[in-house]
Design an enzyme around this catalytic site. Structure first.
Site, short mmCIF file in Angstrom:
data_model
loop_
_atom_site.label_atom_id
_atom_site.label_comp_id
_atom_site.label_asym_id
_atom_site.label_seq_id
_atom_site.Cartn_x
_atom_site.Cartn_y
_atom_site.Cartn_z
N ALA A 181 -1.61 -2.50 13.39
CA ALA A 181 -1.44 -1.07 13.10
C ALA A 181 -0.46 -0.41 14.19
O ALA A 181 -0.81 -0.60 15.26
CB ALA A 181 -2.68 -0.28 12.73
N ASN A 185 0.94 -1.11 -0.15
CA ASN A 185 -0.10 -0.17 -0.21
C ASN A 185 0.74 1.13 0.03
O ASN A 185 2.05 1.24 0.15
CB ASN A 185 -1.03 0.04 1.30
CG ASN A 185 -2.27 0.59 0.87
OD1 ASN A 185 -2.35 1.63 0.14
ND2 ASN A 185 -3.39 0.14 1.44
N HIS A 222 23.56 0.15 13.47
CA HIS A 222 24.60 0.80 13.86
C HIS A 222 25.42 0.00 14.98
O HIS A 222 24.60 -0.31 15.85
CB HIS A 222 24.78 2.25 14.01
CG HIS A 222 24.64 2.83 12.78
ND1 HIS A 222 25.52 3.45 11.78
CD2 HIS A 222 23.41 3.36 12.31
CE1 HIS A 222 24.79 4.13 10.95
NE2 HIS A 222 23.67 4.10 11.18
N THR A 265 10.12 -6.24 17.08
CA THR A 265 11.50 -6.34 17.51
C THR A 265 12.14 -7.75 17.51
O THR A 265 13.09 -8.04 17.69
CB THR A 265 11.68 -5.87 18.99
OG1 THR A 265 11.18 -6.48 19.96
CG2 THR A 265 11.49 -4.29 18.93
N LYS A 266 11.10 -8.69 17.54
CA LYS A 266 11.53 -10.14 17.40
C LYS A 266 10.57 -10.72 16.71
O LYS A 266 9.62 -10.26 16.18
CB LYS A 266 11.61 -10.73 19.15
CG LYS A 266 10.32 -10.51 19.67
CD LYS A 266 10.51 -11.17 21.16
CE LYS A 266 9.06 -11.11 21.89
NZ LYS A 266 9.11 -11.48 22.95
#
Length: 192
Positions: free
Chosen positions: A163, A90, A120, A168-169
């Protein structure tokens, strides 16, 4: 190193030090090429077939005719996105793909989804080095509006990312995740 060797180097997941001038020059060339192609995509109307062709040039791969994208779309590299069949992006998606983004057949990517594949170094000595970790999105997964998927994450087949979630995993197949950070809130079964 020629450009194809550099792209292969990136696809292999190698880090790039901020001190390496040769690699940074090649990275900048890839980024400018991705900007040029996405600017073409984003600044005028294109038919579905034209959008598929633009994505073929952007990714330098054989994007299936079933692919659909509602521009605008943004990416910083372009050459490490693998798109399955019947995939939909989308409007407003932004991919940082140097580390690799692999999208399974039938996946749906909602509005303003961000996918990152780089991080980083944490120490001041390594802060200018970027480390790649691929993102895998399973078959028939649905990524909801404004979700963010971080480096190294795998979204299982048929999973749903709510949404605004920050993933993170890894997300197990047939589950719904939501929140910041995203957590499993529901399992998907035939009765769901």
């Amino acid at each position: 190193m020629d450009m194809q060797e550099f792209i292969d180097y990136c696809k292999a997941g190698n880090p790039i030090s901020g001190e390496d001038k040769e690699l940074h020059t090649m990275l900048t060339q890839c980024s400018y090429e991705a900007q040029r192609i996405t600017m073409e995509l984003n600044t005028s109307y294109h038919s579905k077939a034209e959008i598929v062709e633009i994505f073929r040039r952007l990714t330098d791969s054989d994007v299936d005719d079933s692919f659909m994208c509602f521009p605008p779309f943004y990416t910083d590299f372009g050459k490490n996105i693998d798109i399955g069949k019947n995939v939909f992006f989308n409007t407003g998606c932004s991919f940082q793909d140097r580390g690799g983004i692999y999208i399974g057949d039938g996946a749906l990517i909602g509005m303003n989804v961000n996918i990152a594949t780089l991080n980083h170094g944490f120490t001041p000595e390594t802060r200018s080095t970027t480390y790649a970790a691929p993102v895998y999105i399973g078959q028939h997964a649905w990524i909801g509006t404004a979700a963010t998927i971080l480096p190294g994450v795998t979204i299982g087949d048929h999973a749903v990312v709510g949404a605004g979630a920050v993933v993170t995993k890894d997300v197990p197949e047939n589950t719904v995740v939501a929140g910041v950070p995203a957590k499993v809130v529901k399992e998907i079964n035939e009765d769901s």
